[in-house]
Motif scaffolding. Structure first.
Motif, PDB file in Angstrom:
ATOM      1  N   VAL A  89     -26.573  -4.198  22.291  1.00 40.87           N
ATOM      2  CA  VAL A  89     -25.613  -3.101  23.129  1.00 40.87           C
ATOM      3  C   VAL A  89     -27.272  -2.571  23.882  1.00 40.87           C
ATOM      4  CG1 VAL A  89     -23.899  -4.514  22.900  1.00 40.87           C
ATOM      5  CG2 VAL A  89     -24.318  -1.836  22.245  1.00 40.87           C
ATOM      6  N   ARG A  90     -26.803  -1.842  25.255  1.00 42.56           N
ATOM      7  CA  ARG A  90     -27.361  -1.055  25.872  1.00 42.56           C
ATOM      8  C   ARG A  90     -26.679   0.395  25.563  1.00 42.56           C
ATOM      9  NH1 ARG A  90     -31.529  -2.226  30.069  1.00 42.56           N
ATOM     10  NH2 ARG A  90     -31.358  -4.492  30.293  1.00 42.56           N
ATOM     11  N   LEU A  91     -27.224   1.289  25.630  1.00 44.53           N
ATOM     12  CA  LEU A  91     -26.438   2.838  25.288  1.00 44.53           C
ATOM     13  C   LEU A  91     -26.497   3.321  26.675  1.00 44.53           C
ATOM     14  CD1 LEU A  91     -28.184   4.143  22.299  1.00 44.53           C
ATOM     15  CD2 LEU A  91     -25.544   3.064  22.605  1.00 44.53           C
ATOM     16  N   PHE A  92     -25.954   4.277  27.339  1.00 43.95           N
ATOM     17  CA  PHE A  92     -26.051   4.806  28.063  1.00 43.95           C
ATOM     18  C   PHE A  92     -27.482   5.779  28.471  1.00 43.95           C
ATOM     19  CE2 PHE A  92     -21.456   4.037  28.646  1.00 43.95           C
ATOM     20  CZ  PHE A  92     -21.368   3.372  30.202  1.00 43.95           C
ATOM     21  N   ASP A  93     -28.033   5.379  28.580  1.00 44.86           N
ATOM     22  CA  ASP A  93     -29.403   5.588  28.216  1.00 44.86           C
ATOM     23  C   ASP A  93     -30.375   7.229  29.404  1.00 44.86           C
ATOM     24  OD1 ASP A  93     -30.041   4.843  29.770  1.00 44.86           O
ATOM     25  OD2 ASP A  93     -31.531   2.802  28.443  1.00 44.86           O
ATOM     26  N   ARG A  94     -29.383   7.405  30.037  1.00 43.77           N
ATOM     27  CA  ARG A  94     -29.640   8.431  30.956  1.00 43.77           C
ATOM     28  C   ARG A  94     -28.843   9.817  30.778  1.00 43.77           C
ATOM     29  NH1 ARG A  94     -34.459   6.786  34.473  1.00 43.77           N
ATOM     30  NH2 ARG A  94     -34.069   5.122  33.794  1.00 43.77           N
ATOM     31  N   LEU A  95     -28.628   9.475  29.908  1.00 42.58           N
ATOM     32  CA  LEU A  95     -27.683  10.491  29.316  1.00 42.58           C
ATOM     33  C   LEU A  95     -29.161  10.848  27.966  1.00 42.58           C
ATOM     34  CD1 LEU A  95     -24.310   9.771  28.622  1.00 42.58           C
ATOM     35  CD2 LEU A  95     -25.438  10.846  31.025  1.00 42.58           C
ATOM     36  N   GLN A  99     -26.171  14.081  25.083  1.00 47.03           N
ATOM     37  CA  GLN A  99     -24.809  14.490  26.178  1.00 47.03           C
ATOM     38  C   GLN A  99     -24.128  12.958  25.787  1.00 47.03           C
ATOM     39  OE1 GLN A  99     -26.828  14.021  29.728  1.00 47.03           O
ATOM     40  NE2 GLN A  99     -26.344  16.161  30.588  1.00 47.03           N
ATOM     41  N   LEU A 100     -24.890  12.149  25.025  1.00 51.16           N
ATOM     42  CA  LEU A 100     -24.360  10.557  24.712  1.00 51.16           C
ATOM     43  C   LEU A 100     -23.595  10.626  23.761  1.00 51.16           C
ATOM     44  CD1 LEU A 100     -24.328   7.934  25.128  1.00 51.16           C
ATOM     45  CD2 LEU A 100     -26.468   7.800  23.598  1.00 51.16           C
ATOM     46  N   TYR A 103     -20.248  12.813  25.230  1.00 51.71           N
ATOM     47  CA  TYR A 103     -19.669  11.631  25.817  1.00 51.71           C
ATOM     48  C   TYR A 103     -19.113  10.936  24.884  1.00 51.71           C
ATOM     49  CZ  TYR A 103     -18.877   7.875  29.224  1.00 51.71           C
ATOM     50  OH  TYR A 103     -18.598   7.913  30.433  1.00 51.71           O
ATOM     51  N   ALA A 104     -19.648  10.143  23.887  1.00 52.60           N
ATOM     52  CA  ALA A 104     -18.800   9.600  22.890  1.00 52.60           C
ATOM     53  C   ALA A 104     -17.113   9.938  22.229  1.00 52.60           C
ATOM     54  CB  ALA A 104     -19.191   8.970  21.463  1.00 52.60           C
ATOM     55  N   LEU A 135     -34.054  12.260  27.199  1.00 50.13           N
ATOM     56  CA  LEU A 135     -33.161  11.153  27.556  1.00 50.13           C
ATOM     57  C   LEU A 135     -33.349  10.539  27.004  1.00 50.13           C
ATOM     58  CD1 LEU A 135     -33.658  11.176  31.563  1.00 50.13           C
ATOM     59  CD2 LEU A 135     -32.376  12.574  30.393  1.00 50.13           C
ATOM     60  N   VAL A 137     -33.451   7.307  27.086  1.00 54.78           N
ATOM     61  CA  VAL A 137     -33.850   5.971  27.615  1.00 54.78           C
ATOM     62  C   VAL A 137     -35.828   6.240  27.384  1.00 54.78           C
ATOM     63  CG1 VAL A 137     -34.726   7.419  30.261  1.00 54.78           C
ATOM     64  CG2 VAL A 137     -35.015   4.667  29.809  1.00 54.78           C
TER      65      VAL A 137
END
Lengths: 254, 523
Positions: A89-95, A99-100, A103-104, A135, A137
């Motif tokens: 699965v992808r991550l919120f990769d613009r964090l 930050q990621l 966020y979690a 980032l 990404v």
């Protein structure tokens, strides 16, 4: 059935995608405090089983219970107990990495100060401090896996479900992750990992289940399952499908 | 070797078409479109043969220079360069450099843009068949010009290859490209007006440009026709020198590019900057707002639509200036409100499988919905208030101000509520994370259209009260209806916003795993 000593109890889980039966009635008990390996060939149904057991994919049949909480009847309570590293699965990769993970933690309703302290320690333990502000990404595949692992650990879950946690992780980081997981198990946590690497599972896990074609072929302690042979030999024996090594004679004619 | 490269290019083109009949259909449509433009240009050039040489010269030189500029700029900005003959792929084959250059340059002519440019350039030869010498000059100029176009575009793309591979550049160029696209109408109209008004200026401009590398090649035919043999000789020198210098630059860049592959990495950054996560409340909904807002500014798929918003009044004001009726400007507010509110109707689709984190963390649906809606609302509300008010400074028709403010806020809040419901239940086809906002998204187009139009239909029904009050003011002219709207819009909007977030939250709680399964299809 599920006693307090069972961390994860799966009963008759099944899932069909179109005409293909991905998981065909799997039942499994993972004892609390165990380091449980799930091994199987490609397309065996490992990821599907783990997704159904963690509340990410609704099963057609069957139940999954985590420390006495039914995953599909009380999903929010069950998910508090679990840390999940899904595969593919992808991550919120613009964090940024920092930050990621923050966020979690905040998504789980944790206190901000606690999150901040844990994020720092986790990133240091996983050797990501130097890239905390980069980032996601722009991360390499191994770093991405590590930051996803950190996101799964942040809320100190009782059960960790890790789908292919060592894929494309470098050997040093893999050893660090193994240390973290072993200490976690030693203090009473439960780890469930899926992997292709038999050698790793044999060294790291105390319990193992072999899955192929959506069914469990063998399950128990590693010593029970391997029955004197190496886990890899036993696995090949159970799963079958080794092609004959004859042919390809031309490969030796250089 | 050169023939070999050309054959390779043709084979690649043919195999590309074999992959799916739709590729062929696409090429056929592209071909028809290009043929239409080429046909128009060639007819124009043939007609110019009868016209005054000065006018013909102006058109040919300016058109040619524009084509050359286009070949240089478009591939970079649109990241649309045809990389089937990417020089990097020949690194291991040890092709001698001169052959490689010639092969790649001629290969650049195979394909729609190359063929179209070549055909139109040959059309200029017809324009100058007023004598042997002008025709010969035009032919030499056309061939030089087309080759310069191809080599120039290769120089630019080779020079920017490592730049274009970086994520940041892709992000920025994708957004920057939105601006001329939105302003296409005003820009073209402006150019045509300018052309109609100032023929003398254009002919002078063409005269100047014909002495530069941009226009030198295209001016040969016209100069010879008018008997300017000396200047024509000098311009021929300029054109040849341009091609030579560009080729030399290309060779240098290519030699370097072949041994240094593009590097897409970026510098490492230490932590300590949590940004919005440190500013907003440390709750699940607060964290989701921080995440969504961060995406609005960092993800080109979101920020692309932000760039469009401030251009909206410009386009509408232009419309108004054409008809001298600025009444149309009043829809800026409601239209902005609608665009911004509707932009989060595909929020989970934009997340793609990253949505699994929300599911795994056991986020309550209502927090998920509220966080995303508040993120949009936080900047959409001030934007809408400003854009709804600005037109009145131009029209000075302040009687309509309260009504427009009311309906704008109503549309925004109602739209956000509706979007919260829609994105909790349906997925739509959107560009994948990391893709350009212009890339054609994978997925079910039929469902996307049904969801989008169905949703807009529902929104129209939901804002009927506000619209009715505007209509009532139109019919009666009584400003009281406007003041009622100013109160009703926000009140009704807030109510629907709350309902939307709650219903969407409940649906998300019930169907989160199904939603994840839907977005997984398009990963």
């Amino acid at each position: 059935m599920s006693t307090p000593l069972t961390a994860l109890s799966i009963r008759g889980l099944a899932k069909r995608f179109g005409t293909k039966i991905a998981v065909d009635g799997i039942s499994l008990d993972v004892p609390a405090g165990s380091f449980f390996g799930i091994v199987g060939p490609n397309g065996a149904g490992k990821t599907t089983t783990l997704s159904m057991a963690t509340g990410l994919l609704r099963p057609d049949f069957g139940t999954a219970v985590v420390h006495g909480v039914d995953v599909w009847a009380q999903p929010l309570e069950a998910k508090k107990l679990m840390g999940i590293l899904p595969d593919g699965v992808r991550l919120f990769d613009r964090l940024s990495g920092e930050q990621l993970v923050t966020y979690a933690g905040l998504l789980r309703g944790m206190d901000r100060a606690v999150v901040a302290a844990r994020v720092g320690e986790l990133l240091a333990a996983l050797d990501l401090s130097q890239d905390a502000g980069t980032l996601v990404v722009d991360y390499s595949a191994g770093m991405t896996k590590k930051i996803a692992l950190a996101s799964a650990l942040i809320h100190a879950p009782k059960v960790l479900v890790l789908d292919e946690p060592f894929e494309s992780v470098d050997p040093v980081s893999a050893a660090n992750i193994r240390d973290i997981l072993e200490r976690y198990v030693a203090t009473g946590g439960t780890v469930i990992v899926s992997s292709h690497v038999m050698d790793l599972v044999q060294r790291m896990c105390d319990h193992v289940a072999v899955i192929a074609g959506g069914r469990i072929l063998a399950a128990g302690t590693v010593d029970q399952v391997r029955a004197g042979a190496s886990l890899e030999e036993r696995f090949v024996q159970l799963v079958g499908g080794r092609s004959q090594t004859e042919g390809l004679e031309w490969l030796r004619t250089f | 070797m050169v023939a070999h490269l050309l054959r390779l290019k043709l084979t690649l083109l043919r195999n590309g078409l074999k992959r799916s009949p739709w590729q062929l259909v696409g090429l056929a449509f592209g071909g028809l479109y290009a043929l239409g433009i080429v046909g128009m240009c060639v007819v124009l050039l043939v007609l110019l043969r009868q016209e005054d040489p000065g006018l013909a010269q102006t058109v040919v030189v300016l058109g040619g220079s524009a084509a050359l500029l286009g070949w240089g700029i478009v591939p970079v900005v649109a990241s649309a360069v045809d990389m089937t003959l990417d020089p990097a792929r020949f690194t291991t084959s040890a092709v001698p450099m001169p052959q490689l250059l010639a092969g790649l340059a001629l290969g650049g002519l195979i394909g729609l843009p190359g063929l179209a440019t070549l055909l139109v350039a040959l059309g200029t030869v017809v324009t100058w068949t007023r004598g042997v010498l002008p025709a010969a000059g035009a032919l030499v100029g056309a061939l030089l010009g087309v080759l310069t176009c191809v080599v120039f575009s290769r120089v630019v793309t080779t020079a920017t290859a490592s730049l274009a591979a970086s994520r940041r550049f892709k992000d920025v160029s994708g957004i920057a490209f939105m601006v001329p696209l939105v302003l296409l109408g005003p820009i073209t109209a402006g150019i045509f007006q300018g052309m109609a008004g100032s023929g003398a200026f254009l002919s002078e401009l063409a005269g100047r440009i014909s002495w530069t590398p941009l226009g030198a090649a295209w001016s040969l035919g016209g100069d010879l026709e008018r008997g300017h043999v000396g200047p024509a000789g000098l311009k021929l020198l300029i054109a040849v020198a341009t091609l030579a210098v560009l080729s030399w630059c290309w060779k240098l860049l290519l030699e370097r590019a072949l041994v240094t592959p593009p590097f897409a990495g970026s510098s490492r950054r230490k932590g300590g900057r949590l940004g919005l996560f440190a500013l907003l409340p440390g709750t699940p909904a607060g964290a989701i707002t921080a995440r969504a807002l961060t995406y609005w500014f960092r993800d080109p798929r979101y920020s692309g639509s932000l760039v469009v918003i401030p251009l909206l009044p410009v386009v509408l004001a232009f419309q108004g200036s054409q008809t001298n009726d600025y009444g149309v400007l009043m829809i800026t507010g409601p239209l902005t409100a609608f665009l911004l509110a509707w932009s989060i109707s595909g929020d989970v689709s934009y997340d793609n499988t990253a949505f699994a984190l929300h599911l795994a963390a056991g986020v309550r649906g209502v927090h998920d919905r509220l966080g995303r809606a508040l993120a949009c609302l936080s900047f959409a509300l001030p934007t809408v208030l400003v854009l709804a008010s600005v037109p009145f400074f131009i029209t000075r028709d302040w009687a309509w101000w309260p009504s427009i403010l009311g309906i704008s806020v109503g549309v925004l809040l109602t739209g956000l509520g509706l979007s919260s419901v829609v994105s909790a239940r349906y997925t739509i086809a959107v560009p994948l994370p990391g893709d350009s906002p212009f890339k054609k998204p994978p997925g079910n187009v039929g469902q996307t259209l049904a969801v989008q139009f169905g949703g807009m239909g529902v929104l129209l029904v939901l804002v009927l009260p506000e619209a009715g009050l505007v209509l009532a003011q139109v019919l009666t002219g009584d400003p009281l209806f406007g003041w009622i709207n100013l109160v009703l819009g926000p009140v009704l909007g807030t109510a629907l916003f709350i309902v939307g977030v709650r219903v969407g939250g409940r649906w998300l709680d019930a169907r989160g795993p199904e939603l994840l399964a839907q977005v997984t299809v398009n990963r």
